[in-house]
Every structure is written in structure tokens, then in C-alpha cells.
Write a protein that holds these residues in place. Structure first.
Motif, PDB file in Angstrom:
ATOM      1  N   LEU A 182       0.874  -1.172   0.000  1.00 56.60           N
ATOM      2  CA  LEU A 182       0.000   0.000   0.000  1.00 56.60           C
ATOM      3  C   LEU A 182       0.912   1.223   0.000  1.00 56.60           C
ATOM      4  N   LEU A 183       0.936   1.898  -1.126  1.00 57.64           N
ATOM      5  CA  LEU A 183       1.820   3.055  -1.273  1.00 57.64           C
ATOM      6  C   LEU A 183       1.065   4.293  -0.795  1.00 57.64           C
ATOM      7  N   THR A 184       1.588   4.934   0.263  1.00 59.39           N
ATOM      8  CA  THR A 184       0.865   6.075   0.824  1.00 59.39           C
ATOM      9  C   THR A 184       1.659   7.363   0.632  1.00 59.39           C
ATOM     10  N   ARG A 185       0.968   8.477   0.763  1.00 58.95           N
ATOM     11  CA  ARG A 185       1.563   9.812   0.618  1.00 58.95           C
ATOM     12  C   ARG A 185       2.203   9.987  -0.759  1.00 58.95           C
ATOM     13  N   TYR A 186       1.562   9.449  -1.762  1.00 59.29           N
ATOM     14  CA  TYR A 186       2.111   9.520  -3.113  1.00 59.29           C
ATOM     15  C   TYR A 186       1.738  10.844  -3.771  1.00 59.29           C
ATOM     16  N   ASP A 187       2.713  11.449  -4.396  1.00 56.39           N
ATOM     17  CA  ASP A 187       2.485  12.717  -5.084  1.00 56.39           C
ATOM     18  C   ASP A 187       2.837  12.523  -6.562  1.00 56.39           C
ATOM     19  N   ALA A 188       1.816  12.348  -7.380  1.00 60.74           N
ATOM     20  CA  ALA A 188       2.031  12.004  -8.783  1.00 60.74           C
ATOM     21  C   ALA A 188       2.803  13.081  -9.533  1.00 60.74           C
ATOM     22  N   THR A 189       2.551  14.328  -9.169  1.00 65.27           N
ATOM     23  CA  THR A 189       3.228  15.427  -9.862  1.00 65.27           C
ATOM     24  C   THR A 189       4.736  15.380  -9.600  1.00 65.27           C
ATOM     25  N   ARG A 190       5.086  15.189  -8.343  1.00 63.23           N
ATOM     26  CA  ARG A 190       6.508  15.128  -8.009  1.00 63.23           C
ATOM     27  C   ARG A 190       7.170  13.890  -8.611  1.00 63.23           C
ATOM     28  N   ALA A 191       6.427  12.788  -8.644  1.00 61.39           N
ATOM     29  CA  ALA A 191       6.984  11.566  -9.227  1.00 61.39           C
ATOM     30  C   ALA A 191       7.227  11.750 -10.720  1.00 61.39           C
ATOM     31  N   GLU A 192       6.274  12.395 -11.382  1.00 63.47           N
ATOM     32  CA  GLU A 192       6.418  12.637 -12.826  1.00 63.47           C
ATOM     33  C   GLU A 192       7.600  13.546 -13.109  1.00 63.47           C
ATOM     34  N   ARG A 193       7.840  14.457 -12.190  1.00 59.18           N
ATOM     35  CA  ARG A 193       8.922  15.416 -12.336  1.00 59.18           C
ATOM     36  C   ARG A 193      10.276  14.763 -12.054  1.00 59.18           C
ATOM     37  N   GLY A 194      10.246  13.555 -11.478  1.00 54.74           N
ATOM     38  CA  GLY A 194      11.501  12.859 -11.193  1.00 54.74           C
ATOM     39  C   GLY A 194      12.061  13.176  -9.829  1.00 54.74           C
ATOM     40  N   ASP A 195      11.226  13.758  -8.970  1.00 50.44           N
ATOM     41  CA  ASP A 195      11.700  14.107  -7.641  1.00 50.44           C
ATOM     42  C   ASP A 195      11.156  13.189  -6.562  1.00 50.44           C
ATOM     43  N   MET A 196      10.443  12.154  -6.984  1.00 51.44           N
ATOM     44  CA  MET A 196       9.935  11.188  -6.023  1.00 51.44           C
ATOM     45  C   MET A 196       9.935   9.832  -6.710  1.00 51.44           C
ATOM     46  N   LEU A 197      10.230   8.771  -5.932  1.00 54.06           N
ATOM     47  CA  LEU A 197      10.187   7.425  -6.503  1.00 54.06           C
ATOM     48  C   LEU A 197       8.812   7.181  -7.117  1.00 54.06           C
ATOM     49  N   LYS A 198       8.800   6.588  -8.292  1.00 52.28           N
ATOM     50  CA  LYS A 198       7.524   6.296  -8.937  1.00 52.28           C
ATOM     51  C   LYS A 198       6.958   4.978  -8.423  1.00 52.28           C
ATOM     52  N   VAL A 199       5.681   4.775  -8.683  1.00 51.90           N
ATOM     53  CA  VAL A 199       5.031   3.516  -8.306  1.00 51.90           C
ATOM     54  C   VAL A 199       5.836   2.331  -8.842  1.00 51.90           C
ATOM     55  N   GLU A 200       6.231   2.414 -10.119  1.00 49.16           N
ATOM     56  CA  GLU A 200       6.966   1.301 -10.744  1.00 49.16           C
ATOM     57  C   GLU A 200       8.300   1.053 -10.052  1.00 49.16           C
ATOM     58  N   ASP A 201       8.953   2.148  -9.628  1.00 50.08           N
ATOM     59  CA  ASP A 201      10.239   1.999  -8.937  1.00 50.08           C
ATOM     60  C   ASP A 201      10.052   1.167  -7.671  1.00 50.08           C
ATOM     61  N   VAL A 202       9.069   1.560  -6.861  1.00 50.17           N
ATOM     62  CA  VAL A 202       8.856   0.875  -5.580  1.00 50.17           C
ATOM     63  C   VAL A 202       8.444  -0.578  -5.821  1.00 50.17           C
ATOM     64  N   LEU A 203       7.602  -0.781  -6.835  1.00 51.30           N
ATOM     65  CA  LEU A 203       7.164  -2.151  -7.147  1.00 51.30           C
ATOM     66  C   LEU A 203       8.331  -3.020  -7.615  1.00 51.30           C
ATOM     67  N   ASP A 204       9.197  -2.430  -8.448  1.00 51.65           N
ATOM     68  CA  ASP A 204      10.358  -3.182  -8.936  1.00 51.65           C
ATOM     69  C   ASP A 204      11.269  -3.586  -7.795  1.00 51.65           C
ATOM     70  N   ILE A 205      11.450  -2.660  -6.859  1.00 51.86           N
ATOM     71  CA  ILE A 205      12.384  -2.908  -5.765  1.00 51.86           C
ATOM     72  C   ILE A 205      11.810  -3.926  -4.777  1.00 51.86           C
ATOM     73  N   LEU A 206      10.556  -3.753  -4.378  1.00 50.51           N
ATOM     74  CA  LEU A 206       9.994  -4.621  -3.340  1.00 50.51           C
ATOM     75  C   LEU A 206       9.364  -5.896  -3.899  1.00 50.51           C
ATOM     76  N   SER A 207       9.035  -5.864  -5.165  1.00 45.74           N
ATOM     77  CA  SER A 207       8.379  -6.979  -5.864  1.00 45.74           C
ATOM     78  C   SER A 207       7.305  -7.739  -5.075  1.00 45.74           C
ATOM     79  N   ILE A 208       6.351  -6.979  -4.531  1.00 42.24           N
ATOM     80  CA  ILE A 208       5.110  -7.587  -4.053  1.00 42.24           C
ATOM     81  C   ILE A 208       3.962  -6.843  -4.742  1.00 42.24           C
ATOM     82  N   PRO A 209       2.814  -7.501  -4.907  1.00 43.17           N
ATOM     83  CA  PRO A 209       1.721  -6.857  -5.653  1.00 43.17           C
ATOM     84  C   PRO A 209       1.147  -5.626  -4.936  1.00 43.17           C
ATOM     85  N   LEU A 210       0.665  -4.728  -5.747  1.00 45.20           N
ATOM     86  CA  LEU A 210       0.146  -3.451  -5.250  1.00 45.20           C
ATOM     87  C   LEU A 210      -1.337  -3.584  -4.893  1.00 45.20           C
ATOM     88  N   ILE A 211      -1.719  -3.050  -3.724  1.00 47.17           N
ATOM     89  CA  ILE A 211      -3.141  -3.103  -3.356  1.00 47.17           C
ATOM     90  C   ILE A 211      -3.787  -1.722  -3.452  1.00 47.17           C
TER      91      ILE A 211
END
Lengths: 271, 86
Positions: free
Chosen positions: A177-206
Motif C-alpha cells: 500500500l503506497l501512501t503519501r504519493y504525489d504524482a506530480t513530483r513523481a512525474e517530475r523525477g523528484d519522487m520514486l515512482k510507483v513502478e520503482d517501488v514495485l520493482d524494488i519490493l516486488s510484491i503486488p500493489l493493493i
């Protein structure tokens, strides 16, 4: 028999308690019988976030020590009649949580509730391992931030070794469960993206919960965000996560993502 | 991709991703310190059944490369207690 969920993270302050309250209320709003259990002995807060802090009489430790019966310690939510809270104690020593006591309480709760949601304390010590011990499903709450991702990785390791399911050689279901996500900052490259976190932790997203003032507003008022402001983006994300927990297959959307002229459509499926 | 790149600071998220990938690859392979302390305790118990050893004189280390993990055990046994066991 009910399902036991542990909401865990390793790191503190990422939104375990908020998510426990929001998911618990969201499931109860689907007319299922839900109990949320605070395992943070000594630093309880789920009562406060749920707005039940003045109604706590007995707690988990009282029940385990035999000073109170389980039904005496359960607090029924004032808004949802099928949502209950089992508070943690505030003052007592956390060693009062015995493995046998916890096992008995969870077994009893499973008989009466569809969902037993355990709010884990931060850290990887006894309290956290006891909270995850009997879980069927783990919700790993993670912020898109390096220290939180690292701690989640440790917690995933513990889930795969210290839970009863793992010891029996079964697989414990784990969800991110990815919390406190800021899509604008992630798109800008200043925050880990959903895909980054998923790739690193490799568990399914809820679910992906957006960074939102509505979450703080809800806890200020002592109400799960899914009750306080059901139309807010954060609440909608929690409702979706609850539906996925209940087994529905919904495509995941990134809340707050700007759909520019190229119309970004994101349809990663929850596994 | 973004105009921010042209004017602003370099993007930090790729750095975060790369640092995490390197760190976690290392942390996952080291199996965790829990295993080392557990092994240390049990090895010490087995040795103590037969010879007297000082708990501080038992070193257990997990090391290795990408292919194998090497368990290093270093136990210092005083000469007279070794004789006693023999």
C-alpha cells in the motif's frame, strides 16, 4: 472464520494507523463485520484516529491477563455498527503481550468477525512480530521514500520467516500500500515512482493513496478518512484497496496523475 | 522529457532507485544478522558441552561472494580444557 490482516511497515509515521482505520471502516461500510486491533502497546493511537479515545475502558493487555472479558474491551464504532476497536494499553509494559495470549485473542476474534485488522507498532521487535504472527494477509504500508522502502524490505523478510504461515511452509499473502504519493513530483523525477517501488519490493500493489490534506483533517476529527470525507481522493483510494482485499479485481489508477494531451492511461493490475 | 531538467537541479528519484537497488541487494544476500547470532549461540552451546570455552572467544562470521556464502567459525580453546575433553 474471519481473515486476519496485519498492517505493517517497519518505519514509523508512514500511515499504518491511518490506513488501518480507513481500511477497517471501508470494509465495514461494505456490511462486513470488522475489528481493528491496536498492537502498539504503550503508544496506542488507533483509538484517537478512530475518535474513540474517551471510550476506552479495557484493553488488549487486560484481556490477555484475564482482567477483562474480550467483549468488555471491544468498543463499537458510533457511526458503523459492525465496526469494532480493540485498543492497546497505554501504560503497561509491552512484555505483557504473551504469544499465547495473542494467539487466543486472535482465534476468538476470528470466530466473530469477517476481518481482524492488526495495526502493528513500528520497528522489527517483539510487538511487530506478534502483530504479524497470525496474519493471513499483510498490507505493507510504504512511502515513496528511501528509508521507508528499505524498512519495508526488512519487514517483507520477517513476514516470510516469522509468521505462523511462513513457519508452516505456507505463503503469506503480501500487498503493497503506497501512501503519501504525489504524482506530480513523481512525474517530475523528484519522487520514486510507483513502478520503482514495485520493482524494488516486488510484491503486488493493493492501492496508491495520494498525499492529501483530507487525511490529516480526518484524523484531526477522529474519523477514518473513508467516513469523514468519502468523496476525497484518499478515501476513494482506500475504498478501492478494501475492494481488492475482499478479492475484487480492479485496475489500479494513480490518483492525481495529470492526464496531459497524450492522455496517460495507466492500467497496472493488482496481482 | 521535462523542462525542469533543462533549468533545474538534476532529478533525484533515479538516484534513490539506484541506491536502494544496490543497498537491498547487499542486505538481502547477507541473510540478516539474526542468523549469525543464532548460529553463534547454538555453536557455543554444543562446544560448551565438551570443553570449557569463553563466550567471547567464539567468532562467527558470514561472508562470501555472489556465488556462495562462507560461514567462518573461529573458536579459541584453552589448552588444558582441550586436554580435559580428549
Amino acid at each position: 472464520m474471519g481473515k486476519v490482516i496485519v498492517v505493517t511497515s517497519g518505519k514509523g509515521g508512514v500511515g499504518k494507523t491511518t490506513s488501518t482505520a480507513a481500511l477497517g471502516a471501508a470494509l465495514a461500510q461494505r456490511n462486513e463485520k470488522v475489528v481493528v486491533v491496536d498492537f502498539d502497546v504503550g503508544l496506542r493511537n488507533l483509538d484517537l484516529v478512530m475518535g474513540a479515545e474517551r471510550r476506552v475502558v479495557y484493553d488488549l493487555v487486560n484481556v490477555i491477563q484475564g482482567d477483562a472479558k474480550l467483549p468488555q474491551a471491544l468498543i463499537r464504532d458510533k457511526r458503523l455498527e459492525n465496526l469494532f476497536l480493540l485498543p492497546a494499553s497505554q501504560t503497561r509494559d509491552k512484555d505483557n503481550l504473551t504469544p499465547e495470549g495473542v494467539e487466543w485473542v486472535i482465534a476468538e476474534l476470528k470466530r466473530y468477525f469477517d476481518w481482524v485488522i492488526c495495526d502493528s507498532p513500528a520497528g522489527i521487535e517483539r510487538g511487530a512480530t506478534l502483530a504479524m504472527r497470525h496474519a493471513d494477509v499483510a498490507v505493507v504500508v510504504t512511502n515513496p521514500e528511501v528509508s521507508s522502502v528499505r524498512d519495508s524490505d526488512r519487514i517483507i523478510g520477517l513476514l516470510d520467516s516469522k509468521t505462523l504461515k511462513a513457519e508452516r511452509g505456507e505463503r503469506i499473502e503480501k500487498h503493497l500500500l503506497l501512501t503519501r504519493y504525489d504524482a506530480t513530483r513523481a512525474e517530475r523525477g523528484d519522487m520514486l515512482k510507483v513502478e520503482d517501488v514495485l520493482d524494488i519490493l516486488s510484491i503486488p500493489l493493493i492501492g496508491i493513496i495520494p498525499e492529501s490534506t483530507d487525511v490529516l483533517r480526518a484524523s484531526n476529527m477522529g474519523s477514518p478518512v473513508t467516513l469523514a470525507d468519502a468523496k476525497s481522493a484518499a478515501a476513494m483510494a482506500y475504498f478501492d484497496a478494501a475492494r481488492r482485499l475482499a478479492g475484487e479485481d480492479l485496475p489500479i489508477t494513480i490518483p492525481g496523475e495529470r492526464r496531459g494531451i497524450f492522455g496517460k492511461i495507466f492500467g497496472r493490475k493488482a496481482a | 522529457m521535462s523542462i525542469f531538467r533543462l533549468f533545474g537541479r538534476p532529478r533525484s528519484a533515479p538516484m534513490a532507485r539506484e541506491r536502494l537497488q544496490v543497498l537491498l541487494a547487499h542486505e538481502r544476500s547477507s541473510v540478516g544478522t539474526d542468523l549469525v547470532s543464532l548460529l553463534r549461540e547454538e555453536i557455543l552451546a554444543v562446544i560448551a558441552k565438551h570443553v570449557q570455552v569463553d563466550a567471547d572467544k567464539v567468532q562467527v562470521k558470514l561472508d562470501g561472494n555472489e556465488h556462495v556464502t562462507i560461514l567462518e567459525i573461529d573458536v579459541e580453546i584453552p589448552r588444558d580444557s582441550a586436554v580435559m575433553a580428549a
